[in-house]
Design a protein around this motif. Sequence first.
Motif, PDB file in Angstrom:
ATOM      1  N   ASP A  32      -1.877   6.028   6.079  1.00  0.00           N
ATOM      2  CA  ASP A  32      -1.380   6.607   4.841  1.00  0.00           C
ATOM      3  C   ASP A  32       0.042   7.078   5.079  1.00  0.00           C
ATOM      4  OD1 ASP A  32      -0.937   8.455   2.516  1.00  0.00           O
ATOM      5  OD2 ASP A  32      -3.062   8.062   2.185  1.00  0.00           O
ATOM      6  N   SER A  52       1.698   3.587   8.372  1.00  0.00           N
ATOM      7  CA  SER A  52       2.054   2.416   7.573  1.00  0.00           C
ATOM      8  C   SER A  52       1.084   1.304   7.935  1.00  0.00           C
ATOM      9  CB  SER A  52       3.490   1.947   7.840  1.00  0.00           C
ATOM     10  OG  SER A  52       3.588   1.344   9.111  1.00  0.00           O
ATOM     11  N   THR A  69      -5.362   2.946  -2.033  1.00  0.00           N
ATOM     12  CA  THR A  69      -4.068   3.576  -2.299  1.00  0.00           C
ATOM     13  C   THR A  69      -3.840   3.697  -3.802  1.00  0.00           C
ATOM     14  OG1 THR A  69      -2.973   1.447  -2.404  1.00  0.00           O
ATOM     15  CG2 THR A  69      -3.109   2.491  -0.237  1.00  0.00           C
ATOM     16  N   ASP A  72      -0.058   0.903  -7.610  1.00  0.00           N
ATOM     17  CA  ASP A  72       1.147   0.089  -7.457  1.00  0.00           C
ATOM     18  C   ASP A  72       1.306  -0.479  -6.056  1.00  0.00           C
ATOM     19  OD1 ASP A  72       1.606   2.781  -6.618  1.00  0.00           O
ATOM     20  OD2 ASP A  72       3.767   2.423  -6.651  1.00  0.00           O
ATOM     21  N   GLN A  73       0.499  -0.027  -5.121  1.00  0.00           N
ATOM     22  CA  GLN A  73       0.575  -0.520  -3.747  1.00  0.00           C
ATOM     23  C   GLN A  73      -0.453  -1.618  -3.450  1.00  0.00           C
ATOM     24  OE1 GLN A  73       0.433   2.802  -0.978  1.00  0.00           O
ATOM     25  NE2 GLN A  73       1.572   4.106  -2.386  1.00  0.00           N
ATOM     26  N   HIS A  74      -1.424  -1.824  -4.337  1.00  0.00           N
ATOM     27  CA  HIS A  74      -2.545  -2.717  -4.046  1.00  0.00           C
ATOM     28  C   HIS A  74      -2.115  -4.125  -3.649  1.00  0.00           C
ATOM     29  CE1 HIS A  74      -5.813  -0.277  -6.425  1.00  0.00           C
ATOM     30  NE2 HIS A  74      -5.255   0.410  -5.442  1.00  0.00           N
ATOM     31  N   ASP A  76       0.891  -5.585  -2.731  1.00  0.00           N
ATOM     32  CA  ASP A  76       1.701  -5.755  -1.519  1.00  0.00           C
ATOM     33  C   ASP A  76       0.838  -5.613  -0.265  1.00  0.00           C
ATOM     34  OD1 ASP A  76       4.070  -6.255  -2.821  1.00  0.00           O
ATOM     35  OD2 ASP A  76       4.800  -4.190  -2.707  1.00  0.00           O
ATOM     36  N   LEU A  77      -0.035  -4.613  -0.252  1.00  0.00           N
ATOM     37  CA  LEU A  77      -0.889  -4.383   0.920  1.00  0.00           C
ATOM     38  C   LEU A  77      -1.910  -5.492   1.088  1.00  0.00           C
ATOM     39  CD1 LEU A  77      -1.428  -0.537   0.500  1.00  0.00           C
ATOM     40  CD2 LEU A  77       0.104  -1.680   2.121  1.00  0.00           C
ATOM     41  N   GLN A 100       1.927  -8.170 -11.331  1.00  0.00           N
ATOM     42  CA  GLN A 100       1.624  -7.918  -9.931  1.00  0.00           C
ATOM     43  C   GLN A 100       0.319  -8.615  -9.536  1.00  0.00           C
ATOM     44  OE1 GLN A 100       3.565  -6.201  -7.548  1.00  0.00           O
ATOM     45  NE2 GLN A 100       4.995  -6.588  -9.219  1.00  0.00           N
ATOM     46  N   TRP A 165       1.414  10.552  -9.030  1.00  0.00           N
ATOM     47  CA  TRP A 165       1.326   9.138  -9.385  1.00  0.00           C
ATOM     48  C   TRP A 165       0.268   8.889 -10.461  1.00  0.00           C
ATOM     49  CZ3 TRP A 165      -3.033   6.098  -9.053  1.00  0.00           C
ATOM     50  CH2 TRP A 165      -4.084   6.577  -8.258  1.00  0.00           C
ATOM     51  N   ARG A 171       3.622   3.811 -11.696  1.00  0.00           N
ATOM     52  CA  ARG A 171       2.825   3.721 -10.473  1.00  0.00           C
ATOM     53  C   ARG A 171       1.347   3.418 -10.754  1.00  0.00           C
ATOM     54  NH1 ARG A 171       3.305   7.540  -5.754  1.00  0.00           N
ATOM     55  NH2 ARG A 171       2.631   5.581  -4.828  1.00  0.00           N
TER      56      ARG A 171
END
Length: 327
Positions: A32, A52, A69, A72-74, A76-77, A100, A165, A171
Amino acid sequence: MFKAAIVGCGDVSIVYAEAIAALGAEIVAVADLDHAAALKLAQKTQATAYFSLQELLAQETIDVLHITTPHDQHIDLALMALKAGVHVLVENPLANELDQAQRLLDYLKENPQAPKIGVCFQNRYNVSSVELRRPLEEGELGEIRGAYASVVWTRTSDYYSAKPWRGQQIRSGGGLLMNQAIHTLDLLQWFLGPVTKVRGEVSTDKYGEIIDVEHSAHAFFTHESGISSSFYGTLANSRHRSVEIELDWENALVKLKDGLTVTWINRAESQVEHYPERTQNSAGRTYWGVSHELLIRDFYGHLDSAKPFWIGPQEALASLRMAKALY
C-alpha cells in the motif's frame, strides 16, 4: 500451496485476508502507498510489507494478486500483475471509468493466454442468489413481470474525510452506485438479463460541500427482454436498512432480504419457502455478507482450468455500464 499478495490495505482487505487463510493459501506480501496501512496488515497476516506493487513483484514470487485499492488504481495494477504472469482477483467495480476498463479488455483480447482474472461480485454466491437461480433456470417461476431493488444506508461526513477518494469523482468514478450499490445493480441484470435503456437521476443533497459524487439515486432500467426494474438508493438515511430486491414472477413473488423468501402463487402446499443467509464471524462489515470466501475459493479452484473464471472483466462490465449510463 498457492502464494498470494494483497495490494490495497484498506477496510475490505482484512476480509480477503480471512478468506485466503481459510482456503489454505499463504499470504506472503501486502502493499500500500500508505505505509502505516501496509505495516498494519502485514503484522496481522505475518506477511512482508511493501509500499508499491512494483517493489513487491520485483522481490516476491506469487501466484495470485488481490487488488483492493481505490477504483482508479484497479486497471494499472491488474495489467502490471498480468504482464508479470500473476493471476488477478480485483475488488469491484472493475474500474472507475469505462475507458479504463476497456484498456484491460483490449489487453486480454490481444493476449488470450494471459493469467486468470476475476472480479469480486461475491453476492452471486449468497444463499439467496444460488437458491433463486435454480427455479429461475428451470423455468418454475414463469414469466417475469418486473422488479424493484433498494440500497438504503447511512454515511457520515467522517466516512469521506477519512478517505477522501471515496467522494472524488476522478478517483472513485462515482458514489453510491459505484461504492455501495454496484452489487445490487449486478444482481438485477444477472436475474433479469442485460439492460438496454436507463432513465433516472443522481443527487448529492447532504454532503455537496465536501464531495462531488452522488449519495442518492433512482433509476428505471429496461432490460433486453422488455421487462423493467426500478431502483432506489441513498446514503443519507439515519440508519442501515437491509438491501432488498423484489421480483414479481407469474408463479411467485420473490424477495431477497436477509435471505430468500419465495411466495408461490396458486400452490396447495409449501406456498412460502424461506432460505436464511449464511452467517459467520468476520472482521469485515456485516452488510458485506460472508460470501467473499466462497468466491475466492472458487477462483483458486479455477486456476488450473483452461476456461476463464466465470465472473471476469466482461461480466463485470454490465453493472459498470448501468451506473455510467445513469450518470
